[in-house]
Scaffold this active site. Sequence first.
Site, PDB file in Angstrom:
ATOM      1  N   TYR A 131      -0.594  -1.083   9.496  1.00  0.00           N
ATOM      2  CA  TYR A 131      -0.980  -1.744   8.240  1.00  0.00           C
ATOM      3  C   TYR A 131      -0.879  -3.260   8.416  1.00  0.00           C
ATOM      4  CZ  TYR A 131      -0.500  -3.708   3.562  1.00  0.00           C
ATOM      5  OH  TYR A 131      -0.642  -4.494   2.442  1.00  0.00           O
TER       6      TYR A 131
HETATM    7  N1  LIG Z   1       1.307  -3.994  -3.962  1.00  0.00           N
HETATM    8  C1  LIG Z   1       1.901  -4.729  -3.024  1.00  0.00           C
HETATM    9  O1  LIG Z   1       3.125  -4.878  -3.009  1.00  0.00           O
HETATM   10  C2  LIG Z   1       1.097  -5.428  -1.967  1.00  0.00           C
HETATM   11  C3  LIG Z   1       1.802  -6.228  -1.050  1.00  0.00           C
HETATM   12  C4  LIG Z   1       1.091  -6.890  -0.066  1.00  0.00           C
HETATM   13  C5  LIG Z   1      -0.279  -6.795  -0.019  1.00  0.00           C
HETATM   14  N2  LIG Z   1      -0.939  -5.994  -0.899  1.00  0.00           N
HETATM   15  C6  LIG Z   1      -2.400  -5.935  -0.797  1.00  0.00           C
HETATM   16  O2  LIG Z   1      -2.917  -6.175  -2.082  1.00  0.00           O
HETATM   17  C7  LIG Z   1      -4.153  -5.483  -2.252  1.00  0.00           C
HETATM   18  C8  LIG Z   1      -4.097  -4.615  -3.488  1.00  0.00           C
HETATM   19  O3  LIG Z   1      -3.060  -3.660  -3.307  1.00  0.00           O
HETATM   20  P1  LIG Z   1      -2.510  -2.695  -4.439  1.00  0.00           P
HETATM   21  O4  LIG Z   1      -1.053  -2.584  -4.243  1.00  0.00           O
HETATM   22  O5  LIG Z   1      -3.079  -3.083  -5.746  1.00  0.00           O
HETATM   23  O6  LIG Z   1      -3.116  -1.312  -3.918  1.00  0.00           O
HETATM   24  P2  LIG Z   1      -4.148  -0.312  -4.570  1.00  0.00           P
HETATM   25  O7  LIG Z   1      -4.264   0.825  -3.606  1.00  0.00           O
HETATM   26  O8  LIG Z   1      -3.738   0.022  -5.955  1.00  0.00           O
HETATM   27  O9  LIG Z   1      -5.473  -1.171  -4.629  1.00  0.00           O
HETATM   28  C9  LIG Z   1      -6.425  -1.164  -3.610  1.00  0.00           C
HETATM   29  C10 LIG Z   1      -7.750  -0.681  -4.182  1.00  0.00           C
HETATM   30  O10 LIG Z   1      -8.686  -0.649  -3.118  1.00  0.00           O
HETATM   31  C11 LIG Z   1      -9.497   0.495  -3.301  1.00  0.00           C
HETATM   32  N3  LIG Z   1     -10.028   0.895  -1.996  1.00  0.00           N
HETATM   33  C12 LIG Z   1      -9.359   1.466  -0.956  1.00  0.00           C
HETATM   34  N4  LIG Z   1     -10.198   1.686   0.062  1.00  0.00           N
HETATM   35  C13 LIG Z   1     -11.420   1.255  -0.336  1.00  0.00           C
HETATM   36  C14 LIG Z   1     -12.691   1.216   0.273  1.00  0.00           C
HETATM   37  N5  LIG Z   1     -12.853   1.654   1.527  1.00  0.00           N
HETATM   38  N6  LIG Z   1     -13.730   0.695  -0.429  1.00  0.00           N
HETATM   39  C15 LIG Z   1     -13.567   0.225  -1.692  1.00  0.00           C
HETATM   40  N7  LIG Z   1     -12.375   0.253  -2.327  1.00  0.00           N
HETATM   41  C16 LIG Z   1     -11.328   0.745  -1.649  1.00  0.00           C
HETATM   42  C17 LIG Z   1      -8.586   1.561  -3.875  1.00  0.00           C
HETATM   43  O11 LIG Z   1      -9.311   2.559  -4.581  1.00  0.00           O
HETATM   44  C18 LIG Z   1      -7.661   0.732  -4.773  1.00  0.00           C
HETATM   45  O12 LIG Z   1      -8.102   0.724  -6.112  1.00  0.00           O
HETATM   46  C19 LIG Z   1      -4.363  -4.701  -0.956  1.00  0.00           C
HETATM   47  O13 LIG Z   1      -5.184  -5.470  -0.118  1.00  0.00           O
HETATM   48  C20 LIG Z   1      -2.964  -4.590  -0.385  1.00  0.00           C
HETATM   49  O14 LIG Z   1      -2.977  -4.411   1.001  1.00  0.00           O
HETATM   50  C21 LIG Z   1      -0.283  -5.310  -1.883  1.00  0.00           C
END
Ligand SMILES: NC(=O)c1ccc[n+]([C@@H]2O[C@H](COP(=O)([O-])OP(=O)(O)OC[C@H]3O[C@@H](n4cnc5c(N)ncnc54)[C@H](O)[C@@H]3O)[C@@H](O)[C@H]2O)c1
Length: 315
Positions: A131
């Site tokens: 990841y």
């Molecule tokens: N939540 C955290 O603590 C955190 C920390 C660091 C980074 N991030 C990053 O922040 C972003 C949002 O994360 P989140 O926690 O809201 O996760 P999340 O899984 O709720 O949101 C990601 C969204 O991307 C969509 N998705 C996944 N694969 C896809 C694809 N191939 N095509 C189109 N849509 C797709 C999913 O349906 C989901 O709604 C991500 O890039 C994640 O890596 C999150």
Amino acid sequence: AEGFDVVGIDALTDYYDVSLKESRHAILQQSNHFKAHIVNIEDFGAISEVFEDTKPEAVVHLAAQAGVRYSLENPRAYIDTNITGTFNVMECARAHDVSHLLMASTSSVYGANEEMPFTETEKADTPLTIYAATKKANEMMGHSYAHLWNLPVTMFRFFTVYGPYGRPDMALFKFTKGIIEGTPIEIYNNGDMWRDFTYVEDLVRGIRLLVDAVPIRPESAATIPEGDSLSPAAPFRVVNIGNSDKVRLSDFVEAIEQEIGKPAIRNYLEMQKGDVPATWADASLLQRLTGFRPQTDVREGVRRFVAWYREYYSV
Ligand SMILES: NC(=O)c1ccc[n+]([C@@H]2O[C@H](COP(=O)([O-])OP(=O)(O)OC[C@H]3O[C@@H](n4cnc5c(N)ncnc54)[C@H](O)[C@@H]3O)[C@@H](O)[C@H]2O)c1
């Protein structure tokens, strides 16, 4: 609310309960300024059409296969979405001359770094999971596109984002569910883990303000200010979005117990493969660029999450 038209792309993948994603979507769709496309970013033809229709000014790319632990189980999903999908988004942004591309990276890219708090200008070359490696790769891909095509790129490094409608695979959700249902919760490394918890509304505010903080071409910068992560070779910058406060996992569990008014059944486990013992953001660059700094106290954030959880699941 500010009058922009927002076009959303999401594949609503089944990594976790799709109905939770649909509920979020339903909130967005109440706005006349929001249009949704249920499209997979791995499908270049499909997202090209959305870009062609939309001709976006700025692009905020948050779609990803998220989750540190699941990347040990299904690494391919991370390569497909985070590498191929992100490449597709970058190609569309380049083709449509987007004025600013902002993409989500993660505090996980700091990997084995021990110097705390983490700053954007220190090396982050020791990812511990696929990841983290895919997100670090996104940063590097973003840099090359910024350089080659003069495409301004900002990479966010998010620190443990939590709040209402948050992911069911994350600690706050699992702990709240376990405590309410009276089932054991898994606590890694005896609770001796530290995280910089960032409340989702603070994160969104940070993202919104950074949209306006377009990185400039290096030749236009007289000097790069001390502590700015602006690249000397491209209109490219990395920015931490975190609360700049680290909270011990065991204190986090106590805050949830107090909010729910019930003790947890603790199942202590060893640290998991690929986990990092601590994260802690230096968020001063965000503050210098936007005047804003996330500040929601973890107790307040937990209070809002638990209130949402009880209402949403009627428990
Ligand atoms: N939540 C955290 O603590 C955190 C920390 C660091 C980074 N991030 C990053 O922040 C972003 C949002 O994360 P989140 O926690 O809201 O996760 P999340 O899984 O709720 O949101 C990601 C969204 O991307 C969509 N998705 C996944 N694969 C896809 C694809 N191939 N095509 C189109 N849509 C797709 C999913 O349906 C989901 O709604 C991500 O890039 C994640 O890596 C999150």
